[in-house]
Design a protein around this motif. Structure first.
Motif, PDB file in Angstrom:
ATOM      1  N   SER A  54       0.808  -1.223   0.000  1.00  0.00           N
ATOM      2  CA  SER A  54       0.000   0.000   0.000  1.00  0.00           C
ATOM      3  C   SER A  54       0.835   1.264   0.000  1.00  0.00           C
ATOM      4  O   SER A  54       0.287   2.368  -0.145  1.00  0.00           O
ATOM      5  CB  SER A  54      -0.945   0.005   1.204  1.00  0.00           C
ATOM      6  OG  SER A  54      -0.198  -0.073   2.407  1.00  0.00           O
TER       7      SER A  54
ATOM      8  N   ILE B  77      -0.946   3.416 -11.253  1.00  0.00           N
ATOM      9  CA  ILE B  77      -1.937   3.739 -10.236  1.00  0.00           C
ATOM     10  C   ILE B  77      -1.199   4.127  -8.962  1.00  0.00           C
ATOM     11  O   ILE B  77      -0.194   3.497  -8.600  1.00  0.00           O
ATOM     12  CB  ILE B  77      -2.914   2.565 -10.023  1.00  0.00           C
ATOM     13  CG1 ILE B  77      -4.056   2.960  -9.092  1.00  0.00           C
ATOM     14  CG2 ILE B  77      -2.187   1.319  -9.523  1.00  0.00           C
ATOM     15  CD1 ILE B  77      -5.213   1.961  -9.117  1.00  0.00           C
TER      16      ILE B  77
ATOM     17  N   GLY C 235      -4.660   4.223  -4.827  1.00  0.00           N
ATOM     18  CA  GLY C 235      -5.613   3.945  -5.893  1.00  0.00           C
ATOM     19  C   GLY C 235      -6.395   5.145  -6.372  1.00  0.00           C
ATOM     20  O   GLY C 235      -7.227   5.036  -7.262  1.00  0.00           O
TER      21      GLY C 235
ATOM     22  N   THR D 165      -4.786   7.520 -11.491  1.00  0.00           N
ATOM     23  CA  THR D 165      -4.327   6.595 -12.525  1.00  0.00           C
ATOM     24  C   THR D 165      -3.842   7.376 -13.741  1.00  0.00           C
ATOM     25  O   THR D 165      -4.182   8.546 -13.928  1.00  0.00           O
ATOM     26  CB  THR D 165      -5.438   5.627 -12.970  1.00  0.00           C
ATOM     27  OG1 THR D 165      -6.545   6.384 -13.454  1.00  0.00           O
ATOM     28  CG2 THR D 165      -5.906   4.750 -11.819  1.00  0.00           C
TER      29      THR D 165
ATOM     30  N   SER E 298      -6.352  -1.141 -11.765  1.00  0.00           N
ATOM     31  CA  SER E 298      -6.986  -1.009 -10.456  1.00  0.00           C
ATOM     32  C   SER E 298      -6.157  -1.791  -9.447  1.00  0.00           C
ATOM     33  O   SER E 298      -5.258  -2.548  -9.825  1.00  0.00           O
ATOM     34  CB  SER E 298      -8.431  -1.520 -10.492  1.00  0.00           C
ATOM     35  OG  SER E 298      -8.469  -2.895 -10.831  1.00  0.00           O
ATOM     36  N   ARG E 299      -6.455  -1.593  -8.173  1.00  0.00           N
ATOM     37  CA  ARG E 299      -5.708  -2.308  -7.146  1.00  0.00           C
ATOM     38  C   ARG E 299      -6.602  -2.606  -5.960  1.00  0.00           C
ATOM     39  O   ARG E 299      -7.587  -1.909  -5.712  1.00  0.00           O
ATOM     40  CB  ARG E 299      -4.485  -1.511  -6.713  1.00  0.00           C
ATOM     41  CG  ARG E 299      -4.775  -0.209  -5.999  1.00  0.00           C
ATOM     42  CD  ARG E 299      -3.488   0.600  -5.813  1.00  0.00           C
ATOM     43  NE  ARG E 299      -2.527  -0.047  -4.936  1.00  0.00           N
ATOM     44  CZ  ARG E 299      -1.228   0.244  -4.922  1.00  0.00           C
ATOM     45  NH1 ARG E 299      -0.730   1.173  -5.748  1.00  0.00           N
ATOM     46  NH2 ARG E 299      -0.419  -0.385  -4.087  1.00  0.00           N
ATOM     47  N   ASP E 300      -6.210  -3.633  -5.235  1.00  0.00           N
ATOM     48  CA  ASP E 300      -6.877  -4.010  -3.996  1.00  0.00           C
ATOM     49  C   ASP E 300      -5.786  -4.123  -2.935  1.00  0.00           C
ATOM     50  O   ASP E 300      -5.070  -5.133  -2.880  1.00  0.00           O
ATOM     51  CB  ASP E 300      -7.613  -5.333  -4.172  1.00  0.00           C
ATOM     52  CG  ASP E 300      -8.413  -5.743  -2.952  1.00  0.00           C
ATOM     53  OD1 ASP E 300      -8.140  -5.212  -1.861  1.00  0.00           O
ATOM     54  OD2 ASP E 300      -9.282  -6.607  -3.083  1.00  0.00           O
ATOM     55  N   ASN E 301      -5.635  -3.091  -2.145  1.00  0.00           N
ATOM     56  CA  ASN E 301      -4.554  -3.084  -1.167  1.00  0.00           C
ATOM     57  C   ASN E 301      -4.758  -4.131  -0.075  1.00  0.00           C
ATOM     58  O   ASN E 301      -3.789  -4.569   0.540  1.00  0.00           O
ATOM     59  CB  ASN E 301      -4.401  -1.696  -0.558  1.00  0.00           C
ATOM     60  CG  ASN E 301      -3.683  -0.739  -1.496  1.00  0.00           C
ATOM     61  OD1 ASN E 301      -3.165  -1.141  -2.552  1.00  0.00           O
ATOM     62  ND2 ASN E 301      -3.672   0.539  -1.147  1.00  0.00           N
TER      63      ASN E 301
ATOM     64  N   VAL F 293      -2.641  -5.872  -7.867  1.00  0.00           N
ATOM     65  CA  VAL F 293      -2.965  -4.878  -8.880  1.00  0.00           C
ATOM     66  C   VAL F 293      -3.472  -5.622 -10.113  1.00  0.00           C
ATOM     67  O   VAL F 293      -3.014  -6.733 -10.407  1.00  0.00           O
ATOM     68  CB  VAL F 293      -1.747  -3.991  -9.206  1.00  0.00           C
ATOM     69  CG1 VAL F 293      -0.588  -4.787  -9.782  1.00  0.00           C
ATOM     70  CG2 VAL F 293      -2.128  -2.852 -10.148  1.00  0.00           C
TER      71      VAL F 293
END
Length: 118
Positions: free
Chosen positions: A30, A51, A55, A58, A71-74, A79
């Motif tokens: 993150s 990104i 997030g 971008t 996109s990302r999901d920390n 990613v």
């Protein structure tokens, strides 16, 4: 041990879609901006998308703007690169990169092959 592991590549027909994933480990995901690049034989590595660490921001290369979405999901240290309207010229090895300017730290994955062909 730092690792970036890409997946989701494969063979797709022109006009099709793929979603690439890159799972990170060994560092504080993150805190890092994440990017996607690609390379084809005989060509220089090409920047595709980036990104910010949270997030919220971008950016895209003109060649993929409107077709690719990063996109990302920390929470999952992952990613993504959603690719649509794929063209034969999108055929390449796709790499994710983690970058933290404050530490001048940069990490790369091993790449995943994307082939767009009928």
């Amino acid at each position: 041990q730092v690792q970036l592991v890409e997946s989701g590549g494969g063979l797709v027909q022109p006009g099709g879609s793929l979603r690439l994933s890159c799972v990170a480990s060994g560092f504080t995901f993150s805190n890092y901006a994440m990017s996607w690049f690609r390379r084809t034989p005989g060509k220089e590595r090409e920047f595709l998308a980036t990104i910010s660490s949270d997030g919220g921001s971008t950016g895209y290369a003109d060649s993929v703007k409107g077709r690719f979405t990063i996109s990302r999901d920390n929470a999952k240290n992952t990613v993504f690169l959603q690719m649509t309207s794929l063209k034969p010229e999108d055929t390449a090895v796709y790499y994710c990169r983690a970058y933290r300017r404050a530490l001048l730290a940069e990490y790369w994955g091993q790449g995943t092959q994307v082939t767009v062909s009928s």
